[in-house]
Design a protein around this motif. Structure first.
Motif, PDB file in Angstrom:
ATOM      1  N   THR A  14       0.863  -1.182   0.000  1.00  0.00           N
ATOM      2  CA  THR A  14       0.000   0.000   0.000  1.00  0.00           C
ATOM      3  C   THR A  14       0.896   1.227   0.000  1.00  0.00           C
ATOM      4  OG1 THR A  14      -1.739  -1.192   1.168  1.00  0.00           O
ATOM      5  CG2 THR A  14      -1.830   1.223   1.237  1.00  0.00           C
ATOM      6  N   THR A  85      -1.950   6.063  -9.840  1.00  0.00           N
ATOM      7  CA  THR A  85      -1.969   5.402  -8.541  1.00  0.00           C
ATOM      8  C   THR A  85      -2.057   6.497  -7.486  1.00  0.00           C
ATOM      9  OG1 THR A  85      -0.650   3.523  -9.290  1.00  0.00           O
ATOM     10  CG2 THR A  85      -0.652   3.973  -6.929  1.00  0.00           C
ATOM     11  N   TYR A  86      -3.088   6.423  -6.662  1.00  0.00           N
ATOM     12  CA  TYR A  86      -3.311   7.422  -5.624  1.00  0.00           C
ATOM     13  C   TYR A  86      -2.685   6.969  -4.312  1.00  0.00           C
ATOM     14  CZ  TYR A  86      -6.669   9.225  -8.977  1.00  0.00           C
ATOM     15  OH  TYR A  86      -7.245   9.734 -10.120  1.00  0.00           O
ATOM     16  N   ASP A  89      -3.566   3.646  -2.324  1.00  0.00           N
ATOM     17  CA  ASP A  89      -3.850   2.484  -3.176  1.00  0.00           C
ATOM     18  C   ASP A  89      -2.945   1.324  -2.797  1.00  0.00           C
ATOM     19  OD1 ASP A  89      -5.834   3.750  -4.637  1.00  0.00           O
ATOM     20  OD2 ASP A  89      -4.657   3.916  -6.492  1.00  0.00           O
ATOM     21  N   THR A  90      -3.483   0.130  -2.866  1.00  0.00           N
ATOM     22  CA  THR A  90      -2.709  -1.086  -2.650  1.00  0.00           C
ATOM     23  C   THR A  90      -2.385  -1.663  -4.015  1.00  0.00           C
ATOM     24  OG1 THR A  90      -3.733  -1.488  -0.514  1.00  0.00           O
ATOM     25  CG2 THR A  90      -2.699  -3.388  -1.599  1.00  0.00           C
ATOM     26  N   ILE A  91      -1.099  -1.765  -4.295  1.00  0.00           N
ATOM     27  CA  ILE A  91      -0.631  -2.186  -5.611  1.00  0.00           C
ATOM     28  C   ILE A  91       0.002  -3.571  -5.515  1.00  0.00           C
ATOM     29  CG2 ILE A  91       0.969  -1.661  -7.504  1.00  0.00           C
ATOM     30  CD1 ILE A  91      -1.383   0.335  -7.233  1.00  0.00           C
ATOM     31  N   GLU A 117      -1.262  -3.881 -10.588  1.00  0.00           N
ATOM     32  CA  GLU A 117      -2.704  -3.695 -10.485  1.00  0.00           C
ATOM     33  C   GLU A 117      -3.047  -3.094  -9.130  1.00  0.00           C
ATOM     34  OE1 GLU A 117      -4.350  -7.284 -13.290  1.00  0.00           O
ATOM     35  OE2 GLU A 117      -4.019  -7.734 -11.166  1.00  0.00           O
ATOM     36  N   ASN A 118      -4.085  -2.258  -9.126  1.00  0.00           N
ATOM     37  CA  ASN A 118      -4.533  -1.676  -7.857  1.00  0.00           C
ATOM     38  C   ASN A 118      -5.515  -2.621  -7.159  1.00  0.00           C
ATOM     39  OD1 ASN A 118      -7.068  -1.251  -9.090  1.00  0.00           O
ATOM     40  ND2 ASN A 118      -6.622   0.909  -9.519  1.00  0.00           N
ATOM     41  N   GLN A 119      -5.999  -2.197  -6.012  1.00  0.00           N
ATOM     42  CA  GLN A 119      -6.871  -3.032  -5.193  1.00  0.00           C
ATOM     43  C   GLN A 119      -8.207  -3.338  -5.876  1.00  0.00           C
ATOM     44  OE1 GLN A 119      -5.859   0.061  -4.485  1.00  0.00           O
ATOM     45  NE2 GLN A 119      -7.626   1.311  -3.916  1.00  0.00           N
ATOM     46  N   ARG A 120      -8.526  -2.633  -6.939  1.00  0.00           N
ATOM     47  CA  ARG A 120      -9.756  -2.905  -7.693  1.00  0.00           C
ATOM     48  C   ARG A 120      -9.498  -3.840  -8.877  1.00  0.00           C
ATOM     49  NH1 ARG A 120      -9.513   2.108  -6.074  1.00  0.00           N
ATOM     50  NH2 ARG A 120      -8.620   2.911  -8.000  1.00  0.00           N
ATOM     51  N   VAL A 124      -2.520  -0.589 -13.675  1.00  0.00           N
ATOM     52  CA  VAL A 124      -2.038   0.789 -13.687  1.00  0.00           C
ATOM     53  C   VAL A 124      -0.745   0.911 -14.490  1.00  0.00           C
ATOM     54  CG1 VAL A 124      -3.230   1.401 -11.543  1.00  0.00           C
ATOM     55  CG2 VAL A 124      -0.881   0.567 -11.432  1.00  0.00           C
TER      56      VAL A 124
END
Length: 141
Positions: A14, A85-86, A89-91, A117-120, A124
């Motif tokens: 994160t 990526t904010y 965010d968990t990458i 990839e992000n948590q969704r 990215v």
């Protein structure tokens, strides 16, 4: 150690204010999109974003510690930045073996598909790495 097409490994982190601050201190990237909330709020992103290369650095963690791991040296890395990526965010960075070639001088050259990839589950970053791998003397450290 042998590798085959389809082998994969990942690393998840994160991204926080501290990561961005440490990255700024290490490389000097003070772009206000990364360090100034008021400026970032007026941007197309609406809030601060992490530096793309900071996020891509998680791929280096996979390569240097997991696949192929200790003994790996980057030869090249292509990157395409797909989404921001904010902070918060968990990458998850992933490397997947695409090709393996033995070198005449010893060691292996691995071609890896790489992505973050992000948590969704949104990509990215994506790209391709070429890595030289030589088994550490005496096996794993």
């Amino acid at each position: 150690m042998r590798f085959k097409v389809g082998d994969r490994a990942s690393y998840t982190q994160t991204l926080s204010e501290a990561h961005v601050a440490l990255f700024v201190g290490a490389v000097g990237d003070t772009n206000p999109l990364h360090v100034d909330e008021a400026y970032a709020q007026r941007s197309r992103f609406g809030r601060r974003i992490a530096q793309g290369i900071l996020v891509a650095g998680l791929i280096s963690t996979v390569i240097g510690t997991r696949l192929p791991g200790v003994g790996a040296i980057y030869l090249s890395q292509s990157l395409r930045f797909l989404k921001p990526t904010y902070l918060g965010d968990t990458i998850t960075a992933t490397a997947v073996v695409k090709a393996v070639r033995e070198r005449e001088k010893g060691g292996l050259v691995l071609t890896l598909d790489t992505f973050c990839e992000n948590q969704r589950g949104e990509r990215v970053i994506e790209g391709e790495a070429v890595v030289l791998y030589e088994e550490p003397e005496g096996g794993k450290p």
